[in-house]
Write a protein that holds these residues in place. Structure first.
Motif, PDB file in Angstrom:
ATOM      1  N   LEU A  27       0.494 -35.491 -82.380  1.00 31.58           N
ATOM      2  CA  LEU A  27      -0.563 -34.838 -81.607  1.00 31.58           C
ATOM      3  C   LEU A  27      -0.060 -33.498 -81.098  1.00 31.58           C
ATOM      4  O   LEU A  27       0.974 -33.440 -80.428  1.00 31.58           O
ATOM      5  CB  LEU A  27      -0.970 -35.712 -80.422  1.00 31.58           C
ATOM      6  CG  LEU A  27      -2.040 -35.125 -79.489  1.00 31.58           C
ATOM      7  CD1 LEU A  27      -3.402 -35.067 -80.176  1.00 31.58           C
ATOM      8  CD2 LEU A  27      -2.136 -35.932 -78.199  1.00 31.58           C
ATOM      9  N   ALA A  28      -0.774 -32.440 -81.428  1.00 31.28           N
ATOM     10  CA  ALA A  28      -0.473 -31.151 -80.808  1.00 31.28           C
ATOM     11  C   ALA A  28      -1.188 -31.109 -79.468  1.00 31.28           C
ATOM     12  O   ALA A  28      -2.375 -31.416 -79.385  1.00 31.28           O
ATOM     13  CB  ALA A  28      -0.955 -30.005 -81.687  1.00 31.28           C
TER      14      ALA A  28
ATOM     15  N   LYS B  11     -10.652 -44.445 -85.922  1.00 32.41           N
ATOM     16  CA  LYS B  11     -10.525 -45.140 -84.648  1.00 32.41           C
ATOM     17  C   LYS B  11     -10.428 -44.158 -83.494  1.00 32.41           C
ATOM     18  O   LYS B  11      -9.917 -44.481 -82.423  1.00 32.41           O
ATOM     19  CB  LYS B  11      -9.285 -46.043 -84.666  1.00 32.41           C
ATOM     20  CG  LYS B  11      -9.440 -47.201 -85.623  1.00 32.41           C
ATOM     21  CD  LYS B  11      -8.205 -48.078 -85.624  1.00 32.41           C
ATOM     22  CE  LYS B  11      -8.399 -49.217 -86.619  1.00 32.41           C
ATOM     23  NZ  LYS B  11      -7.137 -49.936 -86.858  1.00 32.41           N
ATOM     24  N   GLY B  12     -10.866 -42.945 -83.726  1.00 35.16           N
ATOM     25  CA  GLY B  12     -10.914 -41.984 -82.631  1.00 35.16           C
ATOM     26  C   GLY B  12      -9.645 -41.188 -82.409  1.00 35.16           C
ATOM     27  O   GLY B  12      -9.551 -40.424 -81.453  1.00 35.16           O
ATOM     28  N   MET B  13      -8.649 -41.357 -83.274  1.00 36.16           N
ATOM     29  CA  MET B  13      -7.450 -40.533 -83.138  1.00 36.16           C
ATOM     30  C   MET B  13      -7.701 -39.155 -83.734  1.00 36.16           C
ATOM     31  O   MET B  13      -8.580 -38.977 -84.590  1.00 36.16           O
ATOM     32  CB  MET B  13      -6.263 -41.136 -83.882  1.00 36.16           C
ATOM     33  CG  MET B  13      -5.752 -42.412 -83.303  1.00 36.16           C
ATOM     34  SD  MET B  13      -6.549 -43.836 -84.080  1.00 36.16           S
ATOM     35  CE  MET B  13      -5.278 -45.081 -83.810  1.00 36.16           C
ATOM     36  N   TYR B  14      -6.871 -38.206 -83.328  1.00 33.47           N
ATOM     37  CA  TYR B  14      -6.952 -36.865 -83.899  1.00 33.47           C
ATOM     38  C   TYR B  14      -5.617 -36.176 -83.753  1.00 33.47           C
ATOM     39  O   TYR B  14      -4.706 -36.698 -83.117  1.00 33.47           O
ATOM     40  CB  TYR B  14      -8.083 -36.071 -83.262  1.00 33.47           C
ATOM     41  CG  TYR B  14      -8.124 -36.112 -81.747  1.00 33.47           C
ATOM     42  CD1 TYR B  14      -8.771 -37.150 -81.085  1.00 33.47           C
ATOM     43  CD2 TYR B  14      -7.525 -35.114 -80.978  1.00 33.47           C
ATOM     44  CE1 TYR B  14      -8.812 -37.193 -79.704  1.00 33.47           C
ATOM     45  CE2 TYR B  14      -7.573 -35.153 -79.595  1.00 33.47           C
ATOM     46  CZ  TYR B  14      -8.207 -36.189 -78.964  1.00 33.47           C
ATOM     47  OH  TYR B  14      -8.243 -36.247 -77.593  1.00 33.47           O
ATOM     48  N   ASN B  15      -5.459 -34.993 -84.353  1.00 37.00           N
ATOM     49  CA  ASN B  15      -4.153 -34.360 -84.460  1.00 37.00           C
ATOM     50  C   ASN B  15      -3.873 -33.253 -83.465  1.00 37.00           C
ATOM     51  O   ASN B  15      -2.748 -32.764 -83.404  1.00 37.00           O
ATOM     52  CB  ASN B  15      -3.956 -33.794 -85.880  1.00 37.00           C
ATOM     53  CG  ASN B  15      -3.645 -34.866 -86.892  1.00 37.00           C
ATOM     54  OD1 ASN B  15      -4.298 -34.963 -87.909  1.00 37.00           O
ATOM     55  ND2 ASN B  15      -2.664 -35.693 -86.612  1.00 37.00           N
ATOM     56  N   ALA B  16      -4.896 -32.781 -82.755  1.00 31.59           N
ATOM     57  CA  ALA B  16      -4.622 -31.713 -81.792  1.00 31.59           C
ATOM     58  C   ALA B  16      -5.644 -31.774 -80.661  1.00 31.59           C
ATOM     59  O   ALA B  16      -6.842 -31.905 -80.915  1.00 31.59           O
ATOM     60  CB  ALA B  16      -4.674 -30.339 -82.454  1.00 31.59           C
ATOM     61  N   GLU B  17      -5.178 -31.691 -79.452  1.00 37.82           N
ATOM     62  CA  GLU B  17      -6.094 -31.677 -78.311  1.00 37.82           C
ATOM     63  C   GLU B  17      -6.846 -30.341 -78.277  1.00 37.82           C
ATOM     64  O   GLU B  17      -8.056 -30.324 -78.295  1.00 37.82           O
ATOM     65  CB  GLU B  17      -5.283 -31.903 -77.022  1.00 37.82           C
ATOM     66  CG  GLU B  17      -6.107 -32.148 -75.798  1.00 37.82           C
ATOM     67  CD  GLU B  17      -6.743 -33.533 -75.717  1.00 37.82           C
ATOM     68  OE1 GLU B  17      -6.462 -34.371 -76.589  1.00 37.82           O
ATOM     69  OE2 GLU B  17      -7.542 -33.759 -74.797  1.00 37.82           O
TER      70      GLU B  17
END
Ligand SMILES: [Ca+2]
Ligand SMILES: [Ca+2]
Lengths: 702, 702
Positions: B573-574, B601-607
């Motif tokens: 996660l950034a 499932k709602g994950m992602y790689n950058a806020e």
């Protein structure tokens, strides 16, 4: 007398010391886990010969592999079976990046049952490096995993303009791979495709090579593909990258099997002459002849424009499609230019000779023959004529002295002319007849062992309408039937009683097929940890497509969003999943989940999915979730049929979808009812491409 | 004198043999990789005490963990740091499923830097089983990985109606997790939520617990959550499942920080009384008070209808939202019923007191107070009044004898009252000041070592406008700057010269942050194997969010569809990815790829992703690919800003998308030009939920 060696080290030393003309014999036996490094130098007149004491007498098994380097080595008459390579290839024409093979030959070998256990672990069976190498008179049986069977690499000058020969081989089947990576031969790669390869692919017999749309993928220049027979192959010979290739004197024989293809033309200066295309049912990229549109300012791995092509003296017999401008879309906008289509002969019982997706006159039709049985309007550049019929190798062909292929002179290669002559496989023996085993509920604990000991075709009968306590996943690794005894008042219920949570009640393992009838699968029971799925395909390595039929079953009480009635694991492919007369209810996940290939590279979990007369009720997730993402154009599936199904209170969340069919290329949803379902999103969701074949009809949506 | 032990085996034996009232001292030292199994039985008056020789004198490191079983054990004053548990929890109130702990206590402990290295590997720091156990006066610092910090499990009767106490603890921060699984406390689970837990969560201090929308997740019945302070927490106390819970006397203090929340009410018979909600900026699920809509015929893990709730005598001060019918959508259609909203006191400088998404009268407003500063129309059930101000623990609060919380009597818990009293962390020392290192192109090979030896804040300067040969990935595991020397005529170019293909030129590792300026990243060079990305986040375990700024860089010549200029790896996660003034061209993959979380499932790689003043040209893939799939409602991000960018000849394939922002919850695409891009699909693609905040403006599409 020739030296006989009996282990890899002795062989390595023998080859290193060998003089031109030497013969090194490998002792007849099973050579298990044998890594061979063969480095030596013969001469043109006196090669070094490496072979078994008797042809086929040496069997390489387990993790055996071969690396060859040097020059004028002949590797002959070996048998590879029941294993797979620990390297990127089974036989490599180099030892490492420094030591390549030149003027070397692999001949008379057989490779069968030698695929990576994990189907997406990529390898090749033979990779060519260097120059002037030959692969001939060998037999290759049904490679199951990812990667072309034979590759010629052109990484640098040492392997370019190579003059390799791949000839007289028998490619004995390659089943649908369900993804890109199912090629039988690849020559070159896009990055080096502007260089000449000059590989010869001649006199081979390709039988039902159905891995993907590319049977032979040419990705380099100045290759020669001639006098091969392609029998019932669901794909074609593709001039994917590189220019100046010649395709001559090949037979593409479809026997009217669906999806059988011919030649696909891309890039400048390609030549397709004197070929026979017969009874091919493929369309679009699998057309008997598909001349593609190009991409403006194309990247090297995309589609260069077709220019200056010669397509002459070919015979097309009762084939479904001759297509110019294939692949035309928003990206592939450049029509072919200066394509000479001349002196071809076409037999067609239809009303259209060809299709051209473009306007303009990039295709120069002149003086082509059209057999008089043609019923439609005769287009410009064609004239109607009568042909005679001649027999070539027992095969009847139309003939005209001035039009079409010169079939009088063509050698029609038959399988008997190809492959390893010593190889005569015997059918496998059976141990006993398949039989039936009755299991009472108090014998539940015997089920895992019973399944293990069963042989193909056995039937397990659950004899009581009672709870069956399952405390270890039931593994199905051969074709089996699991069914309720006929006439029970209610379905036997599988319940999970393991101290740890289980992935599924039943797992289809590699080699397994299953018919399951009349069973209930209850996901939670008392305080025992949940079971995550009713049935799943294994998460262990799998390279064989499986068949699963679920009939008259019930799946319920699955409480987590990752749960499912049936769940396909990543890297598994069902040949067919058939679900009939079954009920899915009270589940937080999906009813039927075929969405584990999430990489958007065109993979998917089932070739054919058929769901009929099923009910889905009170599901938080999708009833049916099928996913194939990305832009890949290699495959035919997924094929999906959903008929007479009922969906009630299914997936009402925001943006939710009841039946999710992303990337299904052939789908029909018919005679189904949707009530209080998909209220926050959609009942049926497609992401449709223009060539997809989609039907939604006779459904009610409340 | 008490027994002193110095290893886990001796400790295990000592506890097993101990009599009620015994004290067992652990020798003060670092206990590395120590698995403790503590099984013994004290009595109510004479517990068995297990503690270090001096408080905090024992440090558990590495893969240490504790399992307790039996009764009346007190585990006290220990320090866990610099490690993680090899089990599902650091401290477990059971030895195994047979031996649980009852009447046991964990007190005065500290756990810090004890997260699983892989952020999606789930564990807890303490899991309660059994009954009458207590966790108190302990300090918990910033758990980074998935899973609630404290769990109470209710698997079977032995752990239900448990009367546990979690009190007087200091929860010192939990940063945004970017996925579900960032809870601080979870009591129960949906499957057993219809049973009573009776856990007490009292007098704790929660500081910036921002993991996800649920800070405390109640998933069981009859719990008591009282007298806690929630300071600047981006989430709330959520009565997610189970009924009959009491929320009383808590302080929710937002200090006007964004996204700060209060209490969310779901299920029947909940009671929210005498709480103070102050300066909370959260809305929707993070509203000061959110009373949810239910789902008809709800599965146990979905949303039961709110019925018969008491929401009384609470004080709401300058908070952004009081919301009835939160979450109303196509699925959550059942309005709350019989909710008594009475004797509350509201201070608002706005014009609306509350929002009700439903019609009907499920909310019974009666006799509430509205401070006279209110500017809007006074709704039914409210009357305007003047309040006095009193100080509680140094904190000014409005007071009225008949309305709102009885702040005169409430203990406002401050952090000094909570946590392990012996714990006084010192700031870390620095070795030297950060400095700058000049690297010529002929010193390229020193770069990996230079990066390894660098300390936080160091700068690597590439001093020449030349090719820098990179033959091993450059690993960034601390905050660093890599930049071109100012004033060069052109950018230094990184080229790959490894014999094997490389994943990227630069990989951000755990703990790394990077500013990269003025560098070119060329994917292919001569015959060397390709480099798959310019920069990537690591595929090794990572639990800390990273920051990356790319300024004035160039990415080109990437020939495979899986390549990218920047590529985020799965499970990374950034915190922020900022790309400015940079050029991406001639690539077969994506320019910027933040789409590796494909599990829906709602994950992602950058806020936060900010892309400004960048050019994307001749790309086969998407220019920008951001993906967050699924229906999860736990998180705030991704936040995406795209401004002043140019897209030319990008992703013209069928169904292709130039800027793919699936699941971005906050996004703006402004002042950008799209030319000959997305011709086969879309320029910008969202999958928008009704609560998302999306803006596309001032863009040109040709
Ligand atoms: Ca292919
Ligand atoms: Ca949560």
């Amino acid at each position: 007398s020739p030296l006989v060696v009996d282990n890899p080290e002795a062989l390595k030393a023998a080859v290193a010391k060998a003089s031109p003309g030497d013969i090194i014999l490998l002792k007849d036996k099973e050579w298990n886990n044998s890594g061979l490094r063969l480095q030596g130098n013969g001469t043109a007149g006196k090669p070094i010969l490496i072979m078994p004491q008797t042809p086929g007498g040496v069997t390489f098994t387990g993790q055996s592999f071969v690396q060859m380097g040097g020059s004028y080595l002949v590797f002959k008459d070996f048998h590879f079976r029941n294993g797979y390579s620990p390297k990127r290839e089974v036989i490599s024409f180099r030892i490492n990046n420094e030591v390549l093979a030149n003027h070397c030959r692999v001949t008379g070998i057989v490779i069968e049952n030698y695929s990576q256990p994990e189907r997406f672990k990529s390898d090749s069976w033979i990779t060519l490096y260097g120059k002037h190498n030959r692969i001939d008179h060998s037999t290759f049986v049904n490679k199951l995993n990812s990667g072309p069977l034979i590759i010629a690499e052109l990484d640098d000058e040492r392997s370019q303009q190579n003059e390799h020969s791949i000839d007289s081989n028998y490619f004995k089947g390659r089943q649908r791979f369900g993804s890109n990576g199912g090629e039988t031969i690849r020559i070159g790669v896009s990055r080096y495709s502007l260089t000449a390869s000059r590989t010869n692919i001649v006199r081979n017999f390709f039988e039902r090579c159905n891995g993907e749309v590319e049977i032979v993928s040419i990705k380099s220049g100045e290759n020669n593909v001639s006098f091969n027979t392609f029998l019932e192959c669901e794909g074609g010979l593709v001039l994917r990258h590189g220019s100046g290739n010649v395709v001559e004197g090949n037979f593409f024989l479809g026997n009217n099997k669906p999806f059988t293809g011919g030649v696909r033309v891309i890039n400048p200066n390609q030549k397709v002459v004197n070929n026979v295309f017969s009874d091919l049912q493929g369309v679009n990229f699998r057309a008997a002849l598909a001349v593609l549109n190009g991409v403006p300012n194309s990247l090297i791995n995309r589609y260069y424009q077709v220019k200056d092509a010669l397509i002459e003296h070919n015979t097309f017999i009762n084939s479904a499609s001759i297509l110019f401008g294939a692949g035309k879309d928003a990206e592939r906008t450049l029509a072919p230019e200066n394509v000479s289509f001349k002196h071809n002969l076409i037999l067609s019982s239809g009303t259209e000779v060809y299709t051209n997706a473009n306007t303009g006159n990039g295709i120069l039709f002149s003086d082509n023959g059209l057999e008089k049985s043609f019923k439609g309007e005769v287009p410009q550049g064609f004239k109607v004529m009568k042909t005679s019929s001649i027999k070539v190798n027992g095969f009847s062909l139309p003939y005209h002295p001035d039009y079409g292929a010169d079939v009088k002179k063509l050698p029609l290669i038959k399988k008997e002319n190809t492959g390893a002559s010593w190889y005569h496989p015997e059918p496998e023996k059976t141990i006993r007849k398949a039989m039936s085993f009755q299991v009472r509920s108090d014998q539940s604990q015997t089920l895992p062992a019973l399944l293990k000991q069963a042989i193909a075709g056995d039937t397990i009968v659950l004899s009581e309408a009672a709870n069956y306590k399952i405390s270890a996943e039931l593994l199905v690794s051969k074709p089996l039937i699991i069914m309720a005894a006929p006439g029970l008042k209610s379905r036997p219920v599988l319940i999970g009683t393991s101290a740890k949570s289980m992935d599924a009640f039943i797992s289809i393992e590699n080699g397994g097929d299953l018919l399951v009838k009349g069973i209930a699968f209850k996901g939670t029971y008392e305080s025992f940890p949940a079971v995550d799925a009713g049935i799943r395909s294994t998460d262990r390595p799998m390279n064989r497509p499986y068949r699963l039929e679920i009939n008259n079953c019930e799946f319920y009480d699955y409480n987590e969003s990752s749960n499912a009635g049936f769940k396909a694991s990543k890297s598994t492919l069902a040949d067919s999943l058939v679900v009939l007369n079954s009920i899915f209810h009270h589940m937080s996940g999906a009813g039927i989940d075929l969405s584990s290939e999430k990489e958007d590279k065109g993979m998917y979990n089932a070739e054919y999915t058929v769901i009929k007369n099923c009910t889905f009720s009170n599901l938080l997730g999708a009833a049916i979730n099928i996913y194939r993402g990305g832009n890949d154009e290699s495959t035919l599936g997924p094929f999906v049929t959903i008929d007479h199904c009922t969906f009630n209170e299914v997936e009402n969340r925001e943006q939710g979808t009841v039946v999710r069919l992303i990337g299904a290329q052939q789908a029909a949803v018919t005679n189904s009812n949707f009530s209080y379902s998909g209220q926050g999103g959609r009942s049926v969701l497609f992401q449709e491409y223009r060539w997809d074949n989609i039907l939604v009809d006779y459904c009610n949506f409340y």
